[in-house]
Design a protein around this motif. Structure first.
Motif, short mmCIF file in Angstrom:
data_model
loop_
_atom_site.label_atom_id
_atom_site.label_comp_id
_atom_site.label_asym_id
_atom_site.label_seq_id
_atom_site.Cartn_x
_atom_site.Cartn_y
_atom_site.Cartn_z
N GLY A 209 0.80 -1.22 0.00
CA GLY A 209 0.00 0.00 0.00
C GLY A 209 0.83 1.26 0.00
O GLY A 209 2.05 1.24 -0.09
N THR A 210 0.10 2.35 0.12
CA THR A 210 0.72 3.67 0.16
C THR A 210 0.69 4.18 1.59
O THR A 210 -0.04 3.67 2.44
CB THR A 210 0.01 4.63 -0.81
N THR A 211 1.47 5.18 1.86
CA THR A 211 1.60 5.74 3.19
C THR A 211 0.32 6.47 3.63
O THR A 211 -0.27 7.22 2.85
CB THR A 211 2.78 6.73 3.24
N LEU B 211 -6.37 7.96 -4.75
CA LEU B 211 -7.24 7.57 -3.64
C LEU B 211 -8.29 8.62 -3.27
O LEU B 211 -9.46 8.29 -3.09
CB LEU B 211 -6.40 7.21 -2.41
N ILE B 212 -7.90 9.87 -3.15
CA ILE B 212 -8.86 10.89 -2.73
C ILE B 212 -9.99 11.00 -3.74
O ILE B 212 -11.16 11.10 -3.36
CB ILE B 212 -8.18 12.25 -2.47
N MET C 199 -8.34 0.49 1.30
CA MET C 199 -7.94 0.81 -0.07
C MET C 199 -6.51 1.35 -0.11
O MET C 199 -5.74 1.02 -1.01
CB MET C 199 -8.91 1.81 -0.68
N ALA C 200 -6.15 2.18 0.84
CA ALA C 200 -4.79 2.74 0.88
C ALA C 200 -3.76 1.65 1.19
O ALA C 200 -2.70 1.61 0.57
CB ALA C 200 -4.71 3.86 1.91
N LEU D 263 -1.24 -3.19 -4.60
CA LEU D 263 -1.78 -4.47 -5.05
C LEU D 263 -2.85 -4.26 -6.11
O LEU D 263 -2.91 -4.99 -7.10
CB LEU D 263 -2.36 -5.26 -3.87
N ARG D 264 -3.71 -3.27 -5.88
CA ARG D 264 -4.79 -2.97 -6.84
C ARG D 264 -4.20 -2.46 -8.15
O ARG D 264 -4.69 -2.79 -9.23
CB ARG D 264 -5.76 -1.95 -6.27
N LYS D 265 -3.16 -1.64 -8.07
CA LYS D 265 -2.56 -1.10 -9.29
C LYS D 265 -1.95 -2.20 -10.15
O LYS D 265 -2.07 -2.17 -11.36
CB LYS D 265 -1.47 -0.07 -8.94
#
Length: 142
Positions: free
Chosen positions: A68-70, A92-93, A131-132, A137-139
């Motif tokens: 994930g992302t931070t 994400l936003i 999601m974050a 993984l989603r990308k």
């Protein structure tokens, strides 16, 4: 500082920052921190969470694997708003805004602003955090 059953004790430097936050924001920040660890624990592909400081604020990173992302926590000067940040380079936003524009307040392309006089919208935030934590993984799955 109250710890949930799933949240480890923060590193000393993070504890110092959390202890210095305004009283009005403290309960929201601790609840967000707990929600990050709870969500990570409930999502096996996320792996281990590293808790550190980025730009002087508590930050949560996935490393093993880099799933994930931070996520970063903050507050405004008055303590009237807790803040949940993601890197502005992510989508994400925009995704969260499409789902939760009626229940969450967004600032630009990197922040969810959470008024401390209202209860946290726990279900919405848990979905956003999940999601974050699985962003990379989603990308790669698409």
């Amino acid at each position: 500082m109250a710890l949930s059953a799933t949240s480890p004790a923060p590193p000393p430097e993070v504890a110092n920052v959390l202890d210095a936050c305004p009283d009005a924001a403290a309960s929201h920040l601790h609840a967000l921190r707990d929600l990050i660890f709870e969500t990570a624990d409930a999502t096996p592909q996320v792996g281990e969470i590293e808790e550190t400081l980025k730009w002087g604020e508590p930050a949560y990173l996935t490393h093993r694997p880099k799933s994930g992302t931070t996520l970063r926590l903050g507050w405004d000067k008055t303590g009237d708003h807790a803040r949940l940040f993601v890197p502005c380079q992510t989508s994400l936003i925009d995704t969260w805004r499409a789902h939760y524009h009626k229940t969450l307040d967004f600032v630009g392309n990197r922040e969810v602003s959470l008024p401390t006089h209202r209860p946290l919208p726990r279900a919405e935030l848990q979905h956003c955090i999940a999601m974050a934590l699985a962003y990379h993984l989603r990308k790669t799955a698409t």
